[in-house]
Design a protein around this motif. Structure first.
Motif, PDB file in Angstrom:
ATOM      1  N   LEU A 112       0.822  -1.206   0.000  1.00 21.46           N
ATOM      2  CA  LEU A 112       0.000   0.000   0.000  1.00 21.46           C
ATOM      3  C   LEU A 112       0.861   1.263   0.000  1.00 21.46           C
ATOM      4  O   LEU A 112       0.537   2.250  -0.677  1.00 21.46           O
ATOM      5  CB  LEU A 112      -0.932  -0.002   1.206  1.00 21.46           C
ATOM      6  CG  LEU A 112      -2.034  -1.070   1.187  1.00 21.46           C
ATOM      7  CD1 LEU A 112      -2.791  -1.063   2.498  1.00 21.46           C
ATOM      8  CD2 LEU A 112      -2.984  -0.860   0.011  1.00 21.46           C
ATOM      9  N   ASN A 121       2.283   1.835  -3.512  1.00 18.69           N
ATOM     10  CA  ASN A 121       1.247   2.337  -4.403  1.00 18.69           C
ATOM     11  C   ASN A 121       0.907   3.790  -4.109  1.00 18.69           C
ATOM     12  O   ASN A 121       0.710   4.598  -5.027  1.00 18.69           O
ATOM     13  CB  ASN A 121      -0.005   1.453  -4.301  1.00 18.69           C
ATOM     14  CG  ASN A 121       0.043   0.271  -5.246  1.00 18.69           C
ATOM     15  OD1 ASN A 121      -0.171   0.417  -6.447  1.00 18.69           O
ATOM     16  ND2 ASN A 121       0.351  -0.901  -4.718  1.00 18.69           N
ATOM     17  N   ASP A 122       0.850   4.155  -2.820  1.00 20.85           N
ATOM     18  CA  ASP A 122       0.498   5.530  -2.491  1.00 20.85           C
ATOM     19  C   ASP A 122       1.623   6.501  -2.851  1.00 20.85           C
ATOM     20  O   ASP A 122       1.368   7.599  -3.357  1.00 20.85           O
ATOM     21  CB  ASP A 122       0.147   5.650  -1.008  1.00 20.85           C
ATOM     22  CG  ASP A 122      -0.561   6.967  -0.695  1.00 20.85           C
ATOM     23  OD1 ASP A 122      -1.489   7.328  -1.448  1.00 20.85           O
ATOM     24  OD2 ASP A 122      -0.166   7.642   0.267  1.00 20.85           O
ATOM     25  N   TYR A 123       2.881   6.104  -2.584  1.00 23.59           N
ATOM     26  CA  TYR A 123       4.004   6.961  -2.967  1.00 23.59           C
ATOM     27  C   TYR A 123       4.048   7.136  -4.490  1.00 23.59           C
ATOM     28  O   TYR A 123       4.429   8.196  -4.987  1.00 23.59           O
ATOM     29  CB  TYR A 123       5.319   6.375  -2.457  1.00 23.59           C
ATOM     30  CG  TYR A 123       5.672   6.748  -1.031  1.00 23.59           C
ATOM     31  CD1 TYR A 123       6.843   7.432  -0.727  1.00 23.59           C
ATOM     32  CD2 TYR A 123       4.840   6.400   0.033  1.00 23.59           C
ATOM     33  CE1 TYR A 123       7.181   7.766   0.581  1.00 23.59           C
ATOM     34  CE2 TYR A 123       5.161   6.727   1.343  1.00 23.59           C
ATOM     35  CZ  TYR A 123       6.328   7.410   1.610  1.00 23.59           C
ATOM     36  OH  TYR A 123       6.652   7.730   2.913  1.00 23.59           O
ATOM     37  N   ARG A 130       1.296   7.003  -6.459  1.00 18.34           N
ATOM     38  CA  ARG A 130       0.156   7.869  -6.764  1.00 18.34           C
ATOM     39  C   ARG A 130       0.503   9.340  -6.542  1.00 18.34           C
ATOM     40  O   ARG A 130       0.101  10.214  -7.321  1.00 18.34           O
ATOM     41  CB  ARG A 130      -1.037   7.472  -5.890  1.00 18.34           C
ATOM     42  CG  ARG A 130      -2.294   8.309  -6.120  1.00 18.34           C
ATOM     43  CD  ARG A 130      -3.381   7.968  -5.106  1.00 18.34           C
ATOM     44  NE  ARG A 130      -2.992   8.338  -3.744  1.00 18.34           N
ATOM     45  CZ  ARG A 130      -3.130   9.556  -3.235  1.00 18.34           C
ATOM     46  NH1 ARG A 130      -3.621  10.545  -3.967  1.00 18.34           N
ATOM     47  NH2 ARG A 130      -2.766   9.805  -1.985  1.00 18.34           N
ATOM     48  N   ARG A 131       1.289   9.596  -5.494  1.00 15.94           N
ATOM     49  CA  ARG A 131       1.659  10.978  -5.178  1.00 15.94           C
ATOM     50  C   ARG A 131       2.779  11.503  -6.080  1.00 15.94           C
ATOM     51  O   ARG A 131       3.124  12.680  -6.009  1.00 15.94           O
ATOM     52  CB  ARG A 131       2.109  11.056  -3.712  1.00 15.94           C
ATOM     53  CG  ARG A 131       1.028  10.728  -2.682  1.00 15.94           C
ATOM     54  CD  ARG A 131      -0.060  11.791  -2.672  1.00 15.94           C
ATOM     55  NE  ARG A 131       0.465  13.095  -2.334  1.00 15.94           N
ATOM     56  CZ  ARG A 131       0.476  13.614  -1.108  1.00 15.94           C
ATOM     57  NH1 ARG A 131      -0.027  12.920  -0.087  1.00 15.94           N
ATOM     58  NH2 ARG A 131       0.954  14.812  -0.878  1.00 15.94           N
TER      59      ARG A 131
END
Length: 319
Positions: free
Chosen positions: A154, A157-159, A161-162
């Protein structure tokens, strides 16, 4: 230009480093000229293009020193494996989770958007799921190791997305057969029941012979990790998690292949001694993952179980 590989002293990390340094290997048009290994021991490769930083992979100061301006990518393979992470919760959290975030933050601070390859595991899944398990099914781990890997997925994926990194998460199958000595992974027996008999030594299988396992040879695994690192991020889309290809093989089928290739005397060297703790962990993992998307992206699976054993004999026994 350099690539950083954590866990570079291990057999998988060392093989990946060797592969990345083959002539002409490139990332985003830049040629890889050197690799920095971060591990508790030096990388065993005797190559002037390999630099070993010996220390704690969660040491932020060490990571920052290793992260040169010419860094192209980070391959995070270092981990405290399943049974060990279950026995030592604090160590598992430090290596499997805190080190992952430390590496991600170091990448975020880098002037260029680095590629970040995270080695996850089928241990993020739990029992009772539809099989083969699709990539979009949410993690339901039944071990601390699986939980720590799921959190890492997670974060990557978030890093991504950012826009902090260009991430790719690879859920690794069980690797068969690993050379060397057994490690503390719950799945270590899957290599032992091949490796030890081929060396004329006895081995113990602690699980049910009909238990399905999701396997890959080291040869296929390293090729897929290199492909994941070099694949354009746009091809992966917004969700950066991949089920790396493997094949579904029961313990019995694995031993059948061993017998076909090396004779009945090798199979006779395997003793079945049930271990409830190991069986509980391994049986919670799925016996197969959906790999339609990875195959469409150019990842490769071993042809069959005989290919897996043949690759081990050819690569490590020269037979």
């Amino acid at each position: 230009m350099q690539v950083i590989v954590t866990g570079g002293a291990g057999f998988l990390g060392a093989r990946l480093i060797q592969t990345l340094l083959e002539e002409g290997q490139r990332i985003e048009g830049e040629t890889i000229t050197r690799v920095t290994s971060i591990d508790l021991a030096p990388c065993p490769l005797d190559d002037p293009r390999v630099e070993s930083w010996v220390g704690d992979v969660a040491d932020k100061a060490l990571i920052e020193r290793a992260m040169g301006d010419d860094t192209l990518a980070v391959c995070h393979l270092a981990a405290v494996v399943s049974s060990q992470a279950e026995a030592d919760f604090e160590l598992g959290m430090r290596v499997n989770l805190e080190a992952t975030q430390a590496l991600l933050d170091a990448c975020r601070a880098h002037p260029r958007r680095l590629r970040f390859l995270f080695a996850s595991s089928l241990a993020v899944f739990g029992p009772g799921l539809e099989q083969p398990v699709p990539e979009v099914v949410g993690p339901q781990p039944r071990s601390s190791y699986g939980a720590q890997k799921a959190i890492g997925e997670l974060l990557v994926n978030d890093y991504s997305r950012r826009g902090f990194i260009d991430g790719r998460v690879c859920r690794l199958p069980t690797i068969v057969a690993r050379p060397g000595k057994p490690n503390q992974a719950a799945s270590s027996f899957a290599s032992s029941i091949i490796r030890e008999p081929l060396a004329g030594q006895r081995a113990v299988c602690p699980v049910d012979p009909d238990l399905p396992l999701w396997l890959s040879s080291p040869r296929a695994m390293v090729g897929n990790l290199r492909h994941a690192l070099q694949l354009d991020g746009d091809a992966l889309g917004e969700w950066r998690t991949l089920n790396l290809p493997g094949i579904t093989v029961t313990v019995t089928q694995l031993l059948d292949a061993l017998e076909r290739q090396a004779g009945a005397e090798t199979r006779a060297l395997v003793d079945f001694e049930p271990d409830a703790a190991i069986d509980k962990i391994v049986a919670s993992w799925p016996g197969g993952l959906d790999i339609e998307r990875p195959l469409s992206l150019g990842f490769q699976a071993d042809a069959d179980v005989d290919t897996v054993i043949h690759a081990y004999r050819e690569d490590y026994l020269n037979t």
